[in-house]
Design a protein around this motif. Structure first.
Motif, PDB file in Angstrom:
ATOM      1  N   GLU A 175      12.885   6.390  26.520  1.00  0.00           N
ATOM      2  CA  GLU A 175      11.494   6.794  26.289  1.00  0.00           C
ATOM      3  C   GLU A 175      10.836   5.892  25.240  1.00  0.00           C
ATOM      4  OE1 GLU A 175       9.031  10.708  24.643  1.00  0.00           O
ATOM      5  OE2 GLU A 175      11.126  10.907  25.290  1.00  0.00           O
ATOM      6  N   ALA A 176      11.568   5.601  24.156  1.00  0.00           N
ATOM      7  CA  ALA A 176      11.022   4.740  23.103  1.00  0.00           C
ATOM      8  C   ALA A 176      10.783   3.325  23.625  1.00  0.00           C
ATOM      9  CB  ALA A 176      11.971   4.717  21.906  1.00  0.00           C
ATOM     10  N   LEU A 177      11.702   2.825  24.449  1.00  0.00           N
ATOM     11  CA  LEU A 177      11.545   1.483  25.008  1.00  0.00           C
ATOM     12  C   LEU A 177      10.314   1.398  25.902  1.00  0.00           C
ATOM     13  CD1 LEU A 177      12.568  -1.417  25.667  1.00  0.00           C
ATOM     14  CD2 LEU A 177      13.844  -0.370  27.572  1.00  0.00           C
ATOM     15  N   VAL A 178      10.151   2.375  26.804  1.00  0.00           N
ATOM     16  CA  VAL A 178       9.013   2.361  27.722  1.00  0.00           C
ATOM     17  C   VAL A 178       7.699   2.389  26.946  1.00  0.00           C
ATOM     18  CG1 VAL A 178       7.811   3.675  29.499  1.00  0.00           C
ATOM     19  CG2 VAL A 178      10.291   3.378  29.637  1.00  0.00           C
ATOM     20  N   ALA A 179       7.615   3.260  25.925  1.00  0.00           N
ATOM     21  CA  ALA A 179       6.392   3.350  25.124  1.00  0.00           C
ATOM     22  C   ALA A 179       6.112   2.046  24.397  1.00  0.00           C
ATOM     23  CB  ALA A 179       6.511   4.498  24.127  1.00  0.00           C
ATOM     24  N   ARG A 180       7.146   1.420  23.884  1.00  0.00           N
ATOM     25  CA  ARG A 180       6.968   0.176  23.129  1.00  0.00           C
ATOM     26  C   ARG A 180       6.560  -0.972  24.047  1.00  0.00           C
ATOM     27  NH1 ARG A 180      10.364  -1.246  17.839  1.00  0.00           N
ATOM     28  NH2 ARG A 180       9.819  -3.438  17.539  1.00  0.00           N
ATOM     29  N   LEU A 181       7.165  -1.063  25.236  1.00  0.00           N
ATOM     30  CA  LEU A 181       6.824  -2.129  26.176  1.00  0.00           C
ATOM     31  C   LEU A 181       5.373  -2.016  26.638  1.00  0.00           C
ATOM     32  CD1 LEU A 181      10.050  -2.366  28.374  1.00  0.00           C
ATOM     33  CD2 LEU A 181       9.179  -4.108  26.803  1.00  0.00           C
ATOM     34  N   ARG A 182       4.903  -0.827  26.835  1.00  0.00           N
ATOM     35  CA  ARG A 182       3.515  -0.641  27.289  1.00  0.00           C
ATOM     36  C   ARG A 182       2.518  -1.113  26.234  1.00  0.00           C
ATOM     37  NH1 ARG A 182       4.447   5.329  30.023  1.00  0.00           N
ATOM     38  NH2 ARG A 182       4.996   4.582  32.132  1.00  0.00           N
ATOM     39  N   VAL A 183       2.932  -1.075  24.963  1.00  0.00           N
ATOM     40  CA  VAL A 183       2.048  -1.532  23.885  1.00  0.00           C
ATOM     41  C   VAL A 183       2.231  -3.022  23.605  1.00  0.00           C
ATOM     42  CG1 VAL A 183       1.512  -1.295  21.417  1.00  0.00           C
ATOM     43  CG2 VAL A 183       1.947   0.736  22.814  1.00  0.00           C
ATOM     44  N   ALA A 188       2.394  -6.755  31.558  1.00  0.00           N
ATOM     45  CA  ALA A 188       3.539  -6.554  32.446  1.00  0.00           C
ATOM     46  C   ALA A 188       3.871  -5.092  32.681  1.00  0.00           C
ATOM     47  CB  ALA A 188       4.765  -7.273  31.871  1.00  0.00           C
ATOM     48  N   PHE A 189       3.551  -4.196  31.703  1.00  0.00           N
ATOM     49  CA  PHE A 189       4.101  -2.838  31.782  1.00  0.00           C
ATOM     50  C   PHE A 189       3.093  -1.694  31.662  1.00  0.00           C
ATOM     51  CE2 PHE A 189       7.580  -5.547  30.182  1.00  0.00           C
ATOM     52  CZ  PHE A 189       8.555  -5.261  31.118  1.00  0.00           C
ATOM     53  N   GLN A 190       1.888  -1.954  31.267  1.00  0.00           N
ATOM     54  CA  GLN A 190       0.975  -0.865  30.919  1.00  0.00           C
ATOM     55  C   GLN A 190       0.717   0.116  32.053  1.00  0.00           C
ATOM     56  OE1 GLN A 190      -3.080  -2.014  29.801  1.00  0.00           O
ATOM     57  NE2 GLN A 190      -2.970  -0.571  28.083  1.00  0.00           N
ATOM     58  N   ASP A 191       0.596  -0.388  33.266  1.00  0.00           N
ATOM     59  CA  ASP A 191       0.199   0.461  34.392  1.00  0.00           C
ATOM     60  C   ASP A 191       1.374   0.913  35.262  1.00  0.00           C
ATOM     61  OD1 ASP A 191      -2.479   0.181  33.632  1.00  0.00           O
ATOM     62  OD2 ASP A 191      -2.657  -1.717  34.740  1.00  0.00           O
ATOM     63  N   LEU A 192       2.596   0.708  34.804  1.00  0.00           N
ATOM     64  CA  LEU A 192       3.778   1.047  35.604  1.00  0.00           C
ATOM     65  C   LEU A 192       4.332   2.412  35.217  1.00  0.00           C
ATOM     66  CD1 LEU A 192       5.747  -2.339  35.636  1.00  0.00           C
ATOM     67  CD2 LEU A 192       4.115  -1.487  37.337  1.00  0.00           C
ATOM     68  N   GLY A 193       4.950   3.081  36.182  1.00  0.00           N
ATOM     69  CA  GLY A 193       5.681   4.300  35.908  1.00  0.00           C
ATOM     70  C   GLY A 193       6.984   3.994  35.201  1.00  0.00           C
ATOM     71  N   VAL A 197       8.997   0.454  35.029  1.00  0.00           N
ATOM     72  CA  VAL A 197       9.153  -0.255  33.761  1.00  0.00           C
ATOM     73  C   VAL A 197      10.617  -0.642  33.550  1.00  0.00           C
ATOM     74  CG1 VAL A 197       9.073  -0.008  31.245  1.00  0.00           C
ATOM     75  CG2 VAL A 197       7.149   0.769  32.623  1.00  0.00           C
ATOM     76  N   LEU A 198      11.518   0.308  33.790  1.00  0.00           N
ATOM     77  CA  LEU A 198      12.943   0.041  33.593  1.00  0.00           C
ATOM     78  C   LEU A 198      13.458  -0.997  34.580  1.00  0.00           C
ATOM     79  CD1 LEU A 198      14.213   3.685  32.979  1.00  0.00           C
ATOM     80  CD2 LEU A 198      13.787   1.902  31.269  1.00  0.00           C
ATOM     81  N   ARG A 199      12.908  -1.003  35.754  1.00  0.00           N
ATOM     82  CA  ARG A 199      13.321  -1.996  36.745  1.00  0.00           C
ATOM     83  C   ARG A 199      12.832  -3.391  36.354  1.00  0.00           C
ATOM     84  NH1 ARG A 199      10.634  -4.189  40.618  1.00  0.00           N
ATOM     85  NH2 ARG A 199       8.938  -2.667  40.418  1.00  0.00           N
ATOM     86  N   ARG A 200      11.566  -3.489  35.948  1.00  0.00           N
ATOM     87  CA  ARG A 200      11.036  -4.798  35.580  1.00  0.00           C
ATOM     88  C   ARG A 200      11.705  -5.346  34.318  1.00  0.00           C
ATOM     89  NH1 ARG A 200       4.717  -6.033  36.144  1.00  0.00           N
ATOM     90  NH2 ARG A 200       5.454  -6.084  38.304  1.00  0.00           N
ATOM     91  N   ALA A 201      12.102  -4.468  33.415  1.00  0.00           N
ATOM     92  CA  ALA A 201      12.791  -4.896  32.192  1.00  0.00           C
ATOM     93  C   ALA A 201      14.269  -5.183  32.438  1.00  0.00           C
ATOM     94  CB  ALA A 201      12.644  -3.834  31.109  1.00  0.00           C
ATOM     95  N   PRO A 370      14.495  -0.683  18.980  1.00  0.00           N
ATOM     96  CA  PRO A 370      14.637  -0.639  17.523  1.00  0.00           C
ATOM     97  C   PRO A 370      16.043  -0.233  17.091  1.00  0.00           C
ATOM     98  CG  PRO A 370      13.539   1.342  18.295  1.00  0.00           C
ATOM     99  CD  PRO A 370      13.740   0.471  19.508  1.00  0.00           C
ATOM    100  N   LEU A 371      16.392  -0.636  15.882  1.00  0.00           N
ATOM    101  CA  LEU A 371      17.618  -0.150  15.263  1.00  0.00           C
ATOM    102  C   LEU A 371      17.461   1.334  14.947  1.00  0.00           C
ATOM    103  CD1 LEU A 371      18.168  -3.168  12.868  1.00  0.00           C
ATOM    104  CD2 LEU A 371      19.722  -2.491  14.703  1.00  0.00           C
ATOM    105  N   PRO A 372      18.527   2.116  15.001  1.00  0.00           N
ATOM    106  CA  PRO A 372      18.429   3.563  14.747  1.00  0.00           C
ATOM    107  C   PRO A 372      17.787   3.867  13.391  1.00  0.00           C
ATOM    108  CG  PRO A 372      20.587   3.015  15.631  1.00  0.00           C
ATOM    109  CD  PRO A 372      19.907   1.714  15.336  1.00  0.00           C
ATOM    110  N   GLY A 373      16.762   4.710  13.417  1.00  0.00           N
ATOM    111  CA  GLY A 373      16.112   5.113  12.189  1.00  0.00           C
ATOM    112  C   GLY A 373      15.182   4.081  11.591  1.00  0.00           C
TER     113      GLY A 373
END
Length: 583
Positions: A175-183, A188-193, A197-201, A370-373
């Motif tokens: 979830e964190a990765l998808v949100a970060r990639l869209r920003v 490449a990722f803003q308009d993808l489900g 997103v996970l497939r393109r990455a 991101p690194l944990p925390g």
């Protein structure tokens, strides 16, 4: 190769008393040695090198000459073109040297896309060699496979993991990765489900049946527990009680022994925690306060651990080997399977713009994980990690790291000591050269500590300056007599002056010869020999100062052959004949 370069190489060999990594000497009285094929392959696969035939190593590298030099040169050319695969094209020359004829062959390193080089008669598996020290070692099947994989872009990190699914990935990390990639990468990722997103990455890739499963890189970056499927894709940490790794007299073998598992972000966090737990701190007094300093800067440790995890080889042959962290009383070593990849070499490691990624998709993915925390990404310093590492050590006043590339492994070692300790500072003060640059002081301190010759690359690594500044500052140290240079060009090594017969260090030459040489020149154009006669200085001293003063722009060369003893020098047009003096 010029005769003077050959003379410098031989002088270096005689001073060291043995072959060096990039020079191989053979007496060759009975024709071409059979072992020459191994050396040709080793030089072509490692970093290139020079073969000299007609010197006798057993007699102190005396010039013994060759029986039929022309035939030997032809035979060597034939061996290179007909017996080696791919064919080699060394620069072969015959030279008159100390009254005899010797053969010199300069063997270039092959491009990564053409390695490994091997002797056809033995085949790739038994005829491929690499240079180790001053000898040739046969490549293992795994090392050959690594070289073959460097002919293109490895894709092991994009391979599907059979039998895995979305349940193997951490939902919060996804979830964190998808949100970060869209920003961070909206185009490449803003308009993808989420699934797209996970497939393109390349977190999800098609398996043999056409369904989507996690890739190896996706599992390592976002997996709940990747070691369930790949037990050795982890980190081992061992703290040894002695510098050699031998147990104590009490029988205690380890002070700490830990296996670190999980996805790469978790392993980085936990590895740093374990190293920190085993480090000691020392108090440093700064101004009116006191500061606690760790054995190793955390920024340097983080970069080294991240590099080891993301650049490690992921091919099937290496999946049984973990990243290893070994702590000793005097050093810490971090080692990963798989040597340097692509265009990166030890000589160019850390240079701006020099970067190659074995696991391109994994590294691209970890730029947004991101690194944990923390908010910082695992690979936030892509392409500048080595520079960050060396800068952190230099800022802490510590010796630069040591790097070792063995084709099948790569390691970085941090010495556990400050470079300019009290004894070294006292030694530098005794030189009475207060106008040295900080880089020159650091390099002299390194020579004093390590007691072995160092080269221009070591100067750049120690001081953080570019090659132009390193060359100028090294020339100045040589001219002052604070270091001696052995060899020229790529074979140049620098060491402290040889001790006198009393065992004390030779006194450095403290005189600045610029004014003497300018006064001797006056309004005339003079050769080195003229200047030596007028100043009473040796030819070597005159040559050193002429090189420095040409770099500084105070004198200029007439013509373009500074190596000729008949070359003429004059004051530059900007240099006044009579320096201004105070009233």
């Amino acid at each position: 190769m010029r005769v003077d370069e050959l003379a410098d190489i031989v002088e270096n060999l005689r001073a060291l008393g043995a072959d060096i990594a990039d020079v191989e000497v053979k007496k060759a009285q009975g024709g071409l040695p059979k072992s020459l094929r191994e050396t040709l392959a080793a030089f072509a696969n490692t970093g290139g090198g020079v073969i000299i035939l007609g010197l006798d190593e057993a007699a102190g590298f005396a010039a013994s000459g060759l029986g039929d030099p022309a035939k030997m040169a032809a035979d060597l050319a034939s061996m290179c073109s007909e017996e080696m695969e791919p064919p080699l094209r060394p620069l072969i020359g015959l030279h008159e040297f100390e009254g005899v004829r010797v053969l010199v062959a300069e063997v270039p390193e092959l491009e990564p896309a053409r390695k490994p080089c091997f002797y056809k008669g033995a085949g790739m598996s038994k005829g491929s060699f690499v240079r180790v020290g001053d000898g040739d070692r046969r490549l293992s099947p795994y090392e050959i496979q690594l070289m073959l994989s460097s002919r293109g872009q490895p894709v092991e990190d994009e391979q599907p993991v059979p039998g895995s699914g979305l349940d193997d990935l951490d939902p919060r990390m996804m979830e964190a990765l998808v949100a970060r990639l869209r920003v961070s990468r909206p185009y490449a990722f803003q308009d993808l489900g989420v699934e797209d997103v996970l497939r393109r990455a390349r977190v999800l890739v098609p398996d043999e049946d056409g369904g989507l499963v996690p890739s190896l890189g996706g599992l390592l970056a976002l997996g709940v527990f990747p070691q369930e499927r790949f037990p050795q894709l982890m980190v081992s940490f061992v703290h040894y009680p002695t510098p050699t790794g031998e147990p104590l007299r009490s029988g205690e073998r380890f002070l700490d022994n830990v296996s670190l598992e999980g996805p790469i972000p978790v392993m980085v966090r936990d590895a740093l925690a374990v190293v920190r737990r085993n480090m000691s701190r020392r108090a440093v007094i700064s101004g009116a306060g006191r500061q606690d300093v760790w054995d190793y800067p955390e920024a340097a440790l983080r970069e080294a651990i991240v590099n080891a995890l993301v650049h490690r080889d992921l091919s099937p042959g290496s999946r049984g080997t973990q990243v290893q962290i070994e702590m000793y009383p005097d050093r810490l070593t971090i080692r990963n399977p798989g040597g340097l990849f692509g265009t990166v070499t030890l000589d160019r490691l850390g240079e701006e713009g020099i970067s190659s990624a074995r696991n391109a998709s994994l590294i691209r993915l970890l730029e947004d994980v991101p690194l944990p925390g923390e908010t910082r990404a695992v690979c936030e310093n892509r392409g500048s990690g080595i520079h960050t590492m060396t800068s952190a050590l230099r800022a802490a006043g510590m010796s630069p790291p040591g790097f070792e590339d063995k084709v099948s492994t790569f390691s970085v070692t941090f010495p556990n000591h400050t470079l300019l300790g009290p004894e070294t500072l006292s030694w530098l003060a005794d030189l009475h050269h207060e106008d040295l640059t900080a880089g020159q002081r650091l390099f002299l301190g390194t020579l004093h500590e390590q007691r072995r010759p160092l080269d221009n690359r070591a100067y750049r690594t120690t001081t953080g300056v570019d090659s132009r500044v390193a060359t100028t500052e090294l020339q100045d140290l040589v001219a002052r007599g604070l270091v001696q240079r052995v060899g020229t060009h790529r074979w140049s090594r620098y060491l402290l002056p040889t001790p006198t017969a009393t065992g004390q260090p030779a006194a450095p030459v403290r005189a600045d010869r610029r004014d003497q040489i300018l006064a001797a020149l006056g309004t005339q154009s003079l050769s080195r020999a003229d200047l030596a006669a007028r100043t009473g200085l040796s030819d070597t001293t005159v040559r050193r100062w002429l090189s420095i003063m040409r770099t500084e722009g105070t004198i200029e060369l007439i013509g373009n052959s500074p190596r000729s003893p008949h070359a003429l020098y004059r004051r530059s047009h900007q240099q006044p004949l009579f320096p201004e003096t105070e009233a």
